[in-house]
Enzyme design. Sequence first.
Site, PDB file in Angstrom:
ATOM      1  N   LYS A 170       9.338 -12.206   1.401  1.00  0.00           N
ATOM      2  CA  LYS A 170       7.953 -12.564   1.072  1.00  0.00           C
ATOM      3  C   LYS A 170       7.841 -13.209  -0.306  1.00  0.00           C
ATOM      4  O   LYS A 170       7.213 -14.247  -0.462  1.00  0.00           O
ATOM      5  CB  LYS A 170       7.030 -11.330   1.069  1.00  0.00           C
ATOM      6  N   ARG A 218      -1.567  -3.414   1.977  1.00  0.00           N
ATOM      7  CA  ARG A 218      -0.424  -2.635   2.466  1.00  0.00           C
ATOM      8  C   ARG A 218      -0.886  -1.412   3.244  1.00  0.00           C
ATOM      9  O   ARG A 218      -0.057  -0.659   3.741  1.00  0.00           O
ATOM     10  CB  ARG A 218       0.378  -2.165   1.252  1.00  0.00           C
ATOM     11  N   ARG A 269      20.154  -7.546  -3.895  1.00  0.00           N
ATOM     12  CA  ARG A 269      19.078  -8.276  -4.583  1.00  0.00           C
ATOM     13  C   ARG A 269      19.055  -7.946  -6.081  1.00  0.00           C
ATOM     14  O   ARG A 269      19.160  -6.801  -6.482  1.00  0.00           O
ATOM     15  CB  ARG A 269      17.722  -7.896  -3.971  1.00  0.00           C
ATOM     16  N   ARG A 306      16.337  -3.672  -9.164  1.00  0.00           N
ATOM     17  CA  ARG A 306      15.123  -2.860  -9.183  1.00  0.00           C
ATOM     18  C   ARG A 306      15.471  -1.429  -8.795  1.00  0.00           C
ATOM     19  O   ARG A 306      16.251  -1.215  -7.871  1.00  0.00           O
ATOM     20  CB  ARG A 306      14.097  -3.430  -8.186  1.00  0.00           C
ATOM     21  N   ARG A 363      10.908   3.106   1.682  1.00  0.00           N
ATOM     22  CA  ARG A 363       9.951   1.976   1.709  1.00  0.00           C
ATOM     23  C   ARG A 363       9.807   1.423   3.127  1.00  0.00           C
ATOM     24  O   ARG A 363       8.718   1.049   3.545  1.00  0.00           O
ATOM     25  CB  ARG A 363      10.409   0.878   0.738  1.00  0.00           C
TER      26      ARG A 363
HETATM   27  P1  AMP Z   1       6.886  -5.017  -3.815  1.00  0.00           P
HETATM   28  O1  AMP Z   1       7.382  -5.777  -4.987  1.00  0.00           O
HETATM   29  O2  AMP Z   1       5.800  -5.732  -3.060  1.00  0.00           O
HETATM   30  O3  AMP Z   1       7.988  -4.526  -2.912  1.00  0.00           O
HETATM   31  O4  AMP Z   1       6.168  -3.701  -4.391  1.00  0.00           O
HETATM   32  C1  AMP Z   1       6.906  -2.758  -5.140  1.00  0.00           C
HETATM   33  C2  AMP Z   1       6.161  -1.427  -5.185  1.00  0.00           C
HETATM   34  O5  AMP Z   1       4.883  -1.610  -5.835  1.00  0.00           O
HETATM   35  C3  AMP Z   1       5.825  -0.807  -3.831  1.00  0.00           C
HETATM   36  O6  AMP Z   1       6.902  -0.097  -3.269  1.00  0.00           O
HETATM   37  C4  AMP Z   1       4.666   0.114  -4.222  1.00  0.00           C
HETATM   38  O7  AMP Z   1       5.121   1.258  -4.908  1.00  0.00           O
HETATM   39  C5  AMP Z   1       3.910  -0.754  -5.240  1.00  0.00           C
HETATM   40  N1  AMP Z   1       2.901  -1.603  -4.573  1.00  0.00           N
HETATM   41  C6  AMP Z   1       2.901  -2.978  -4.502  1.00  0.00           C
HETATM   42  N2  AMP Z   1       1.843  -3.409  -3.799  1.00  0.00           N
HETATM   43  C7  AMP Z   1       1.158  -2.309  -3.418  1.00  0.00           C
HETATM   44  C8  AMP Z   1      -0.020  -2.093  -2.644  1.00  0.00           C
HETATM   45  N3  AMP Z   1      -0.693  -3.110  -2.119  1.00  0.00           N
HETATM   46  N4  AMP Z   1      -0.430  -0.817  -2.463  1.00  0.00           N
HETATM   47  C9  AMP Z   1       0.244   0.224  -2.974  1.00  0.00           C
HETATM   48  N5  AMP Z   1       1.365   0.104  -3.694  1.00  0.00           N
HETATM   49  C10 AMP Z   1       1.821  -1.155  -3.919  1.00  0.00           C
END
Ligand code: AMP
Length: 217
Positions: A13, A88, A127, A160, A171
């Site tokens: 994404k 989400r 990654r 990360r 996740r």
């Molecule tokens: P991502 O970079 O999109 O994988 O997001 C990393 C982490 O940020 C996720 O595993 C959540 O802990 C938090 N996070 C990002 N977007 C959201 C969201 N829309 N709602 C809740 N937590 C979020």
Amino acid sequence: MHIIIFGAPGVGKGTQAKILSEKLNIRHISTGDILREAVKNQTELGMKAKSIVENGKLVPDDIMALLIKEAVTSKDSSNGFILDGFPRTLNQAQILEPILEEIGINDLIFIQIKADDDKIIERLSGRRVCSNCNFIANIKLLKDQNRCPNCGLENTFVKRKDDDEEVVKRRLEVYNSTTLPVLEFYKGKVSLIVVDGMKSIDTVSNQIMQELDSIGN
Ligand code: AMP
């Protein structure tokens, strides 16, 4: 143009959103990037979110609601945006609706990227993210693992915390149980594009651009 890019963690994404944001000249709003930046800068939001993000859980919807409202209504988003990582939860999708309505957005396009869990786990284990420019790379595919091909700085790649295998599994569970229902919420309401995230980065982005063109015509 206003886009939601949707799919499991590691499906590509962020990579596709960056490409689209440059090609279409619209803002890339990654809620994950905003939260990680807040954690890095130890802001109030960052302090609240740190352990949640690092453990692969979801930040509460009320916090996310404030964050997304500010992002989509800001001047930087006036040309359009791509939401990456939001909504989400079903509740977040319901929170977003009146916000978009209020600012007159009714041309939402939903892009779903699909990939198998095995591929996702394999990808996320390799990654790395450049701590200087946020460029995402797979360490196994880089010729010079010490230099970021985007900003040119050395030794900036970090893994990360939430890309550790145990956290990745959590996740994926959260995605399957809590995030997937968001897809049903949008089906039939907005234009939907589905792409195969197992293909190469270029193939996926070309397919997305072609489908966006056909929606626009
Ligand atoms: P991502 O970079 O999109 O994988 O997001 C990393 C982490 O940020 C996720 O595993 C959540 O802990 C938090 N996070 C990002 N977007 C959201 C969201 N829309 N709602 C809740 N937590 C979020």
